[in-house]
Design an enzyme around this catalytic site. Structure first.
Site, PDB file in Angstrom:
ATOM      1  N   TYR A  25       0.835  -1.207   0.000  1.00  0.00           N
ATOM      2  CA  TYR A  25       0.000   0.000   0.000  1.00  0.00           C
ATOM      3  C   TYR A  25       0.871   1.260   0.000  1.00  0.00           C
ATOM      4  O   TYR A  25       1.538   1.564   0.986  1.00  0.00           O
ATOM      5  CB  TYR A  25      -0.938   0.024   1.211  1.00  0.00           C
ATOM      6  CG  TYR A  25      -1.885  -1.160   1.286  1.00  0.00           C
ATOM      7  CD1 TYR A  25      -2.369  -1.772   0.133  1.00  0.00           C
ATOM      8  CD2 TYR A  25      -2.303  -1.663   2.514  1.00  0.00           C
ATOM      9  CE1 TYR A  25      -3.230  -2.848   0.199  1.00  0.00           C
ATOM     10  CE2 TYR A  25      -3.173  -2.750   2.587  1.00  0.00           C
ATOM     11  CZ  TYR A  25      -3.624  -3.328   1.421  1.00  0.00           C
ATOM     12  OH  TYR A  25      -4.481  -4.396   1.488  1.00  0.00           O
ATOM     13  N   HIS A  85      -0.069 -11.993   0.494  1.00  0.00           N
ATOM     14  CA  HIS A  85      -0.935 -10.958  -0.090  1.00  0.00           C
ATOM     15  C   HIS A  85      -1.278 -11.228  -1.561  1.00  0.00           C
ATOM     16  O   HIS A  85      -0.421 -11.169  -2.421  1.00  0.00           O
ATOM     17  CB  HIS A  85      -0.208  -9.611   0.032  1.00  0.00           C
ATOM     18  CG  HIS A  85      -1.058  -8.418  -0.243  1.00  0.00           C
ATOM     19  ND1 HIS A  85      -0.606  -7.131  -0.076  1.00  0.00           N
ATOM     20  CD2 HIS A  85      -2.345  -8.294  -0.651  1.00  0.00           C
ATOM     21  CE1 HIS A  85      -1.557  -6.281  -0.391  1.00  0.00           C
ATOM     22  NE2 HIS A  85      -2.633  -6.962  -0.749  1.00  0.00           N
TER      23      HIS A  85
HETATM   24  P1  NAD Z   1     -13.284   0.168   1.141  1.00  0.00           P
HETATM   25  O1  NAD Z   1     -14.424  -0.520   0.526  1.00  0.00           O
HETATM   26  O2  NAD Z   1     -13.107   0.080   2.599  1.00  0.00           O
HETATM   27  O3  NAD Z   1     -13.371   1.692   0.661  1.00  0.00           O
HETATM   28  C1  NAD Z   1     -12.415   2.630   1.032  1.00  0.00           C
HETATM   29  C2  NAD Z   1     -12.801   3.981   0.449  1.00  0.00           C
HETATM   30  O4  NAD Z   1     -14.001   4.421   1.081  1.00  0.00           O
HETATM   31  C3  NAD Z   1     -11.753   5.047   0.723  1.00  0.00           C
HETATM   32  O5  NAD Z   1     -11.748   5.957  -0.357  1.00  0.00           O
HETATM   33  C4  NAD Z   1     -12.280   5.730   1.962  1.00  0.00           C
HETATM   34  O6  NAD Z   1     -11.808   7.046   2.083  1.00  0.00           O
HETATM   35  C5  NAD Z   1     -13.776   5.689   1.705  1.00  0.00           C
HETATM   36  N1  NAD Z   1     -14.594   5.771   2.937  1.00  0.00           N
HETATM   37  C6  NAD Z   1     -14.430   5.078   4.098  1.00  0.00           C
HETATM   38  N2  NAD Z   1     -15.355   5.456   5.004  1.00  0.00           N
HETATM   39  C7  NAD Z   1     -16.127   6.387   4.395  1.00  0.00           C
HETATM   40  C8  NAD Z   1     -17.238   7.158   4.810  1.00  0.00           C
HETATM   41  N3  NAD Z   1     -17.762   7.018   6.029  1.00  0.00           N
HETATM   42  N4  NAD Z   1     -17.779   8.017   3.920  1.00  0.00           N
HETATM   43  C9  NAD Z   1     -17.275   8.152   2.671  1.00  0.00           C
HETATM   44  N5  NAD Z   1     -16.212   7.464   2.222  1.00  0.00           N
HETATM   45  C10 NAD Z   1     -15.646   6.583   3.074  1.00  0.00           C
HETATM   46  O7  NAD Z   1     -11.956  -0.342   0.387  1.00  0.00           O
HETATM   47  P2  NAD Z   1     -10.471  -0.623   0.856  1.00  0.00           P
HETATM   48  O8  NAD Z   1      -9.868   0.530   1.594  1.00  0.00           O
HETATM   49  O9  NAD Z   1      -9.778  -1.109  -0.359  1.00  0.00           O
HETATM   50  O10 NAD Z   1     -10.605  -1.877   1.831  1.00  0.00           O
HETATM   51  C11 NAD Z   1     -10.484  -1.766   3.222  1.00  0.00           C
HETATM   52  C12 NAD Z   1      -9.167  -2.318   3.723  1.00  0.00           C
HETATM   53  O11 NAD Z   1      -9.145  -3.730   3.566  1.00  0.00           O
HETATM   54  C13 NAD Z   1      -7.919  -1.817   3.003  1.00  0.00           C
HETATM   55  O12 NAD Z   1      -7.523  -0.564   3.486  1.00  0.00           O
HETATM   56  C14 NAD Z   1      -6.958  -2.925   3.304  1.00  0.00           C
HETATM   57  O13 NAD Z   1      -6.454  -2.758   4.621  1.00  0.00           O
HETATM   58  C15 NAD Z   1      -7.852  -4.167   3.260  1.00  0.00           C
HETATM   59  N6  NAD Z   1      -7.860  -4.818   1.920  1.00  0.00           N
HETATM   60  C16 NAD Z   1      -7.053  -5.882   1.710  1.00  0.00           C
HETATM   61  C17 NAD Z   1      -7.019  -6.496   0.467  1.00  0.00           C
HETATM   62  C18 NAD Z   1      -6.107  -7.667   0.235  1.00  0.00           C
HETATM   63  O14 NAD Z   1      -5.490  -8.142   1.174  1.00  0.00           O
HETATM   64  N7  NAD Z   1      -5.978  -8.179  -0.966  1.00  0.00           N
HETATM   65  C19 NAD Z   1      -7.798  -6.013  -0.582  1.00  0.00           C
HETATM   66  C20 NAD Z   1      -8.642  -4.948  -0.332  1.00  0.00           C
HETATM   67  C21 NAD Z   1      -8.667  -4.354   0.920  1.00  0.00           C
END
Ligand code: NAD
Length: 317
Positions: free
Chosen positions: A56, A122
């Site tokens: 990230y 990952h």
């Molecule tokens: P998500 O679906 O959580 O969306 C994140 C987006 O939504 C960001 O732009 C954030 O600013 C916005 N957001 C969050 N809360 C909000 C609110 N209350 N109002 C408006 N916008 C809001 O997607 P993500 O960040 O990709 O997934 C969450 C976490 O999961 C990642 O940060 C990561 O730690 C993990 N993840 C891991 C993998 C993997 O291991 N392959 C893949 C995807 C995500």
């Protein structure tokens, strides 16, 4: 904040988990003060689970999360910190035993920690899964024995990767899985796998309840891999909520939180405002339940793209 058991790990993780990919500027720049404030607010509101990766922001997320946790002066045993290995911004994918073994040391240095609670391989669909079974998992187990990671996990998009690996490794050698974009209003395909994962004693983490920005008013970032049909249906769903004066983000968070067989829902957050909104959504769910009428309306709008996903990884032999 509700705490839930994470499989057989003995860890109790907050139902809302803090996804730290935004701290690596993955969804746009995040000033350091905002990052520190978001993590501080999360801790104050009972979030104890933080997820990052060297991938990230090309290691930025790990360094910033480490700084934020130090700044918050939180006792180490009060937080559950997960990071990953095998995927790197500059190097691409490398799940070899040598690389993942070096990787955890690099991550610990950036995080400023002696150990992580969970170390995931990952996005394992980007290598041959037999390498994960025969080389990566045994290497992660050695890391676990060394005490640098308390538990190990695997992550990735296609759901078929989980039974492939779990059916081929010794029982209890993988503690948790992290699935993303498969348990939200538009895609619930993870649900079919939950009984199998339970039978294997594996803890289940789901990520991206907002489908990496699809289910937000701002919409997804440019790099979002969803097909245009899915993006436009989600845009229509967000517009519908806005016209009714309601928040699609709140509903999406609540939807993912409703299933108690999922231990924690990782949502990416970059400000204390987002932390407060997402925690409030969880609290409102436990006191008043979900807005059933709005949910039915959104399910109707999203029906044509239900469980639509996108390709990820290499062709497995
Ligand atoms: P998500 O679906 O959580 O969306 C994140 C987006 O939504 C960001 O732009 C954030 O600013 C916005 N957001 C969050 N809360 C909000 C609110 N209350 N109002 C408006 N916008 C809001 O997607 P993500 O960040 O990709 O997934 C969450 C976490 O999961 C990642 O940060 C990561 O730690 C993990 N993840 C891991 C993998 C993997 O291991 N392959 C893949 C995807 C995500």
């Amino acid at each position: 904040m509700e705490l839930r058991e994470l499989g057989g790990t003995g860890l109790r993780v907050s139902a809302v988990g803090f996804g730290a990919s935004p701290l690596g500027h993955v969804f746009g720049d995040v000033p350091r003060d905002a990052a520190r404030a978001a993590v501080r607010r999360a801790l104050d509101l009972g979030i104890n689970f933080f997820d990052t990766s060297p991938y990230y922001g090309g290691t930025i997320s790990e360094s910033v999360l480490g700084d934020c946790l130090r700044h918050a002066a939180v006792p180490r045993d009060q937080v559950v910190v997960a990071t990953k290995c095998g995927r790197y911004k500059d190097e691409g994918f490398d799940f070899s035993a040598g690389r993942v073994t070096r990787s955890v040391d690099e991550s610990l240095a950036r995080l400023g920690l002696d150990y992580v609670d969970i170390l995931h391989a990952h996005d394992i669909e980007f290598t041959h899964l037999d390498q994960i079974v025969n080389e990566t998992i045994p290497a992660l187990q050695k890391i676990k024995e060394s005490g640098k990671a308390r538990f190990i996990g695997i992550t990735g998009l296609p759901l078929s990767i989980y039974p492939y690996v779990l059916d081929r490794v010794p029982p209890c050698s993988v503690d948790v899985i992290l699935s993303y974009c498969h348990y939200g209003i538009n895609d619930t395909s993870l649900v079919d796998l939950l009984p199998y994962l339970k039978s294997k004693g594996v803890g289940v983490i789901t990520a991206s309840p907002l489908s990496m920005g699809l289910l937000t008013d701002n919409g997804p970032p440019d790099w979002h891999p969803a097909p245009e049909e899915l993006k436009s249906a989600c845009r229509a769903a967000a517009d519908h909520c806005r016209k009714k004066g309601k928040s699609i983000t709140k509903l999406a968070m609540q939807y993912s939180l409703m299933n108690n067989e999922i231990s924690t829902v990782l949502v990416g957050m970059n400000s204390s405002k987002q932390v407060e909104e997402n925690v409030a959504a969880a609290q409102e769910l436990s006191t008043s339940g979900i807005d059933e009428e709005l949910l039915r309306e959104l399910e109707g709008i999203l029906e044509p793209v239900k469980n639509m996903t996108w390709p990820s990884g290499i062709q497995q032999a």
